[in-house]
Design a protein around this motif. Structure first.
Motif, PDB file in Angstrom:
ATOM      1  N   LEU A  70      36.830  46.817  38.138  1.00 56.28           N
ATOM      2  CA  LEU A  70      37.430  45.880  39.084  1.00 56.28           C
ATOM      3  C   LEU A  70      38.694  45.243  38.504  1.00 56.28           C
ATOM      4  N   ILE A  71      38.627  44.789  37.262  1.00 60.36           N
ATOM      5  CA  ILE A  71      39.780  44.144  36.622  1.00 60.36           C
ATOM      6  C   ILE A  71      40.924  45.133  36.419  1.00 60.36           C
ATOM      7  N   ASP A  72      40.571  46.391  36.119  1.00 60.45           N
ATOM      8  CA  ASP A  72      41.600  47.402  35.863  1.00 60.45           C
ATOM      9  C   ASP A  72      42.334  47.841  37.132  1.00 60.45           C
ATOM     10  N   LYS A  73      41.815  47.492  38.303  1.00 57.04           N
ATOM     11  CA  LYS A  73      42.447  47.917  39.546  1.00 57.04           C
ATOM     12  C   LYS A  73      43.774  47.212  39.799  1.00 57.04           C
ATOM     13  N   GLY A  74      43.929  46.001  39.287  1.00 58.08           N
ATOM     14  CA  GLY A  74      45.180  45.281  39.516  1.00 58.08           C
ATOM     15  C   GLY A  74      45.078  43.829  39.104  1.00 58.08           C
ATOM     16  N   ASP A  75      46.216  43.137  39.112  1.00 61.74           N
ATOM     17  CA  ASP A  75      46.266  41.750  38.661  1.00 61.74           C
ATOM     18  C   ASP A  75      45.629  40.775  39.637  1.00 61.74           C
ATOM     19  N   ASP A  76      45.367  41.205  40.869  1.00 60.15           N
ATOM     20  CA  ASP A  76      44.779  40.295  41.851  1.00 60.15           C
ATOM     21  C   ASP A  76      43.262  40.430  41.919  1.00 60.15           C
ATOM     22  N   PHE A  77      42.663  40.934  40.844  1.00 63.32           N
ATOM     23  CA  PHE A  77      41.205  41.126  40.816  1.00 63.32           C
ATOM     24  C   PHE A  77      40.460  39.817  41.066  1.00 63.32           C
ATOM     25  N   TYR A  78      41.052  38.705  40.613  1.00 58.67           N
ATOM     26  CA  TYR A  78      40.377  37.411  40.710  1.00 58.67           C
ATOM     27  C   TYR A  78      40.208  36.946  42.161  1.00 58.67           C
ATOM     28  N   LYS A  79      40.900  37.603  43.097  1.00 56.25           N
ATOM     29  CA  LYS A  79      40.762  37.266  44.515  1.00 56.25           C
ATOM     30  C   LYS A  79      39.607  38.020  45.168  1.00 56.25           C
ATOM     31  N   SER A  80      39.079  39.010  44.479  1.00 57.03           N
ATOM     32  CA  SER A  80      38.025  39.843  45.062  1.00 57.03           C
ATOM     33  C   SER A  80      36.726  39.056  45.241  1.00 57.03           C
ATOM     34  N   VAL A  81      36.037  39.315  46.335  1.00 54.27           N
ATOM     35  CA  VAL A  81      34.744  38.658  46.578  1.00 54.27           C
ATOM     36  C   VAL A  81      33.705  39.116  45.564  1.00 54.27           C
ATOM     37  N   ASP A  82      33.918  40.301  44.996  1.00 50.59           N
ATOM     38  CA  ASP A  82      32.971  40.810  44.014  1.00 50.59           C
ATOM     39  C   ASP A  82      33.159  40.180  42.642  1.00 50.59           C
ATOM     40  N   PHE A  83      34.304  39.527  42.422  1.00 53.76           N
ATOM     41  CA  PHE A  83      34.551  38.882  41.134  1.00 53.76           C
ATOM     42  C   PHE A  83      34.050  37.445  41.122  1.00 53.76           C
TER      43      PHE A  83
END
Length: 223
Positions: A70-83
């Motif tokens: 999830l983190i490696d997908k992009g810099d906006d990972f922190y916006k993901s509901v899964d994070f």
């Protein structure tokens, strides 16, 4: 992938450290586990222990893999509901709200607690069975009761040790969840610095090629 292997090995090593006194073994992940199913309560205690610790190890390995992906997908990972932790999750509905892909510390720790409680339930049921290992050829009632007493003491000790190990692993997971994005930024910054250093070296090499004095010039200095 290399860093992923390092952190997975780290968590396995952490679990092993906390289990040295009990001589348990953490098994490498081979197939997708059923985290909540352990051996029959009438099984030997060491078999049930091994099954539990393998399930817990596989669970955290899976969650670490999901987190890194999830983190490696992009810099906006922190916006993901899964994070992030579900805002309306409770003790009764967290499994539904979290789902299988959520990698927040809250969701991971709650599922780990469920695995632990399932293990405790199995240990409790084991106390209802007479142990059948390490018995003489023709065991007496005293032999059986003595073995049961020893086994039950081991179970009582296992409750606490398994809980300490689970809490330590959740803590390590939480620290990695916060540290891995920082690590990625550090690697990116380091690569940028190395490129800058390489560019400066090229400029320096070109400057060194200038002659000490310019031809037909009255001064060796550039003005």
């Amino acid at each position: 992938m290399k860093f992923k292997s390092i952190i997975i090995s780290f968590v396995s090593a952490l679990i092993t450290i906390f289990l040295v006194s009990g001589s348990y073994t953490i098994y490498a992940k081979t197939t997708k586990p059923n985290y909540y199913t352990f051996k029959n309560p009438s099984s030997i205690l060491t078999i049930v222990k091994a099954q539990y610790h393998k399930s817990m190890n596989d669970y955290f390995n899976d969650k670490l893999s999901m987190l890194i992906d999830l983190i490696d997908k992009g810099d906006d990972f922190y916006k993901s509901v899964d994070f992030n932790s579900p805002k309306d999750a409770t003790l009764s509905n967290y499994a539904v709200k979290c789902g299988e892909k959520n990698v927040s510390t809250y969701c991971v720790s709650m599922a780990a607690m469920d695995i632990y409680l399932a293990y405790v339930d199995t240990l409790n049921k084991m106390k209802g069975y007479l142990p059948m290992e390490n018995l003489p050829k023709n065991p007496t009632a005293d032999n059986l009761l003595g073995q049961k007493s020893t086994r039950d003491l081991d179970i009582d000790k296992e409750y606490g040790e398994a809980k300490i190990t689970m809490e330590a692993t959740v803590s390590a997971y939480d620290e990695f969840r916060m540290a891995y994005p920082v690590h990625k930024k550090y690697v990116t910054t380091l690569k940028g610095i190395l490129k800058y250093r390489t560019a400066l070296e090229k400029i320096r090499n070109q400057v060194l090629r200038f002659p000490g004095k310019f031809i037909d010039a009255t001064s060796a200095e550039c003005k």
